[in-house]
Scaffold this motif. Structure first.
Motif, mmCIF file in Angstrom:
data_model
loop_
_atom_site.group_PDB
_atom_site.id
_atom_site.type_symbol
_atom_site.label_atom_id
_atom_site.label_comp_id
_atom_site.label_asym_id
_atom_site.label_seq_id
_atom_site.Cartn_x
_atom_site.Cartn_y
_atom_site.Cartn_z
ATOM 1 N N ASP A 116 1.039 -1.369 0.047
ATOM 2 C CA ASP A 116 0.084 -0.014 -0.035
ATOM 3 C C ASP A 116 0.933 1.467 0.143
ATOM 4 O O ASP A 116 2.124 1.386 0.315
ATOM 5 C CB ASP A 116 -0.822 -0.016 1.405
ATOM 6 C CG ASP A 116 -2.106 0.913 1.159
ATOM 7 O OD1 ASP A 116 -2.281 1.351 -0.059
ATOM 8 O OD2 ASP A 116 -2.879 0.775 2.313
ATOM 9 N N ASP A 117 0.311 2.358 -0.357
ATOM 10 C CA ASP A 117 0.918 3.636 -0.515
ATOM 11 C C ASP A 117 2.301 3.485 -1.068
ATOM 12 O O ASP A 117 3.543 4.215 -0.628
ATOM 13 C CB ASP A 117 1.006 4.173 0.814
ATOM 14 C CG ASP A 117 -0.369 4.415 1.496
ATOM 15 O OD1 ASP A 117 -1.326 4.295 0.822
ATOM 16 O OD2 ASP A 117 -0.230 4.713 3.069
ATOM 17 N N GLU B 69 -4.074 4.638 -7.040
ATOM 18 C CA GLU B 69 -5.042 5.156 -5.933
ATOM 19 C C GLU B 69 -5.222 6.511 -6.256
ATOM 20 O O GLU B 69 -4.372 7.547 -6.727
ATOM 21 C CB GLU B 69 -4.254 5.082 -4.453
ATOM 22 C CG GLU B 69 -3.824 3.810 -3.677
ATOM 23 C CD GLU B 69 -3.358 3.721 -2.439
ATOM 24 O OE1 GLU B 69 -3.936 3.162 -1.823
ATOM 25 O OE2 GLU B 69 -2.302 4.674 -2.112
#
Ligand code: C2E
Ligand code: CA
Ligand code: CA
Ligand code: CA
Length: 279
Positions: A179-180, A236
């Motif tokens: 993630d990220d 995202e």
């Protein structure tokens, strides 16, 4: 000097008391919220950029505090990590996300996957595996439809324990997403050491596309690298059609963001799927 010291004391002290009390009562309230099912999950669609079809959903935790109102996960997740409440919180999140996915499957969308955020702390022991096993057997879900998201800084400490947990998660057929991606301190080679399947490119790189040259270079490089390593890139925070076009031109075909949908409660998500995935 004494006079000044006293003033400083009387000026800061009450403020510190208030903050300390709030921190303690927030911890108690969070414990109560976890034990009494006062948390909720909302779900953000993960979209196939080519077909527009919703392939998955990301479960995001919500807390409506009885007095303070909605408290952001950016505030209560770190608090849960510091106090050790994260284990029971995410035990609830995992069970609830799997149960909600069953509802979605029963509503006529049996191929939709769920992505669940897991704190890196949770990867340091065996609790995560126990929770995962009980949630999977309880719901009889196909493990391949479940992915765990973890931020990229997770290998900075207890690397061996974390890697071992990741491997065991993978043995169950559950997939892993970083993630990220791009916001931590890890190098690209470090990504290669981890048994991950999906790279989620952080929103901060996407938001200024396609006007920011540096972010264009970073994003297209991360996508190309993911492809070379056999990982699926997912963008995202897509808010604009131009951002989607840039991503598609650079061979990133999965994304999420307000352009498609905000995170939604399950009943609204089912309605969106009915309209969107043609049922
Ligand atoms: P995240 O995992 O990076 O989740 C994406 C965040 O970006 C979500 O914020 C989502 O609502 C927001 N977002 C999605 N699309 C857009 C967009 O197009 N533009 C903008 N500006 N924002 C967008 P949210 O729900 O407030 O969650 C914040 C963070 O809290 C999450 O970031 C995640 O790190 C953490 N979190 C939430 N639920 C859980 C959980 O159950 N466990 C753990 N460990 N962390 C969680
Ligand atoms: Ca996430
Ligand atoms: Ca993220
Ligand atoms: Ca984030």
């Amino acid at each position: 000097a004494k006079h000044l010291g006293r003033n400083t004391y009387s000026f800061f002290r009450p403020q510190m008391d208030i903050e300390a009390k709030r921190a303690i009562s927030l911890e108690l309230d969070l414990r109560h919220a976890i034990d009494h099912q006062e948390l909720e999950l909302v779900f953000q669609p993960l979209v196939d950029l080519k077909s527009g079809e919703i392939k998955g959903i990301e479960a995001l935790c919500r807390w409506e505090h009885p007095i303070e109102g909605a408290i952001s996960p950016e505030e209560f997740i770190p608090k849960a990590e510091d106090t050790g409440l994260i284990y029971s919180l995410e035990r609830w999140v995992i069970h609830e996300a799997c149960a909600q996915l069953r509802i979605l499957h029963a509503a006529g969308f049996p191929n939709v996957q769920v992505f669940i955020n897991i704190s890196k702390r949770h990867f340091e022991g065996d609790a995560l595996l126990e929770t995962l096993d009980s949630a999977l057997s309880e719901t009889q879900l196909n493990a391949q439809l479940v992915s765990l998201e973890v931020t990229e800084g997770l290998m900075l400490r207890n690397a061996d324990a974390v890697l071992a947990t990741m491997q065991k998660v993978k043995q169950r057929g559950v997939r892993l997403a970083i993630d990220d991606f791009g916001t931590g301190f890890s190098s690209l080679s470090y990504l290669r050491q981890m048994p991950v399947d999906i790279v989620k490119i952080d929103r901060s790189f996407i938001q200024d596309l396609p006007s920011d040259t540096e972010n264009m270079v970073i994003t297209s490089t991360v996508i190309a690298m993911a492809e070379k390593l056999g990982l699926m890139p997912l963008a995202e925070g897509i808010e604009l059609p131009e951002q989607q076009s840039f991503l598609q031109d650079n061979r990133c075909y999965m994304g999420q963001g307000y352009l498609y949908s905000h995170p939604l409660p399950m009943p609204e998500l089912v309605r969106l799927l009915c309209r969107n995935n043609g049922q």
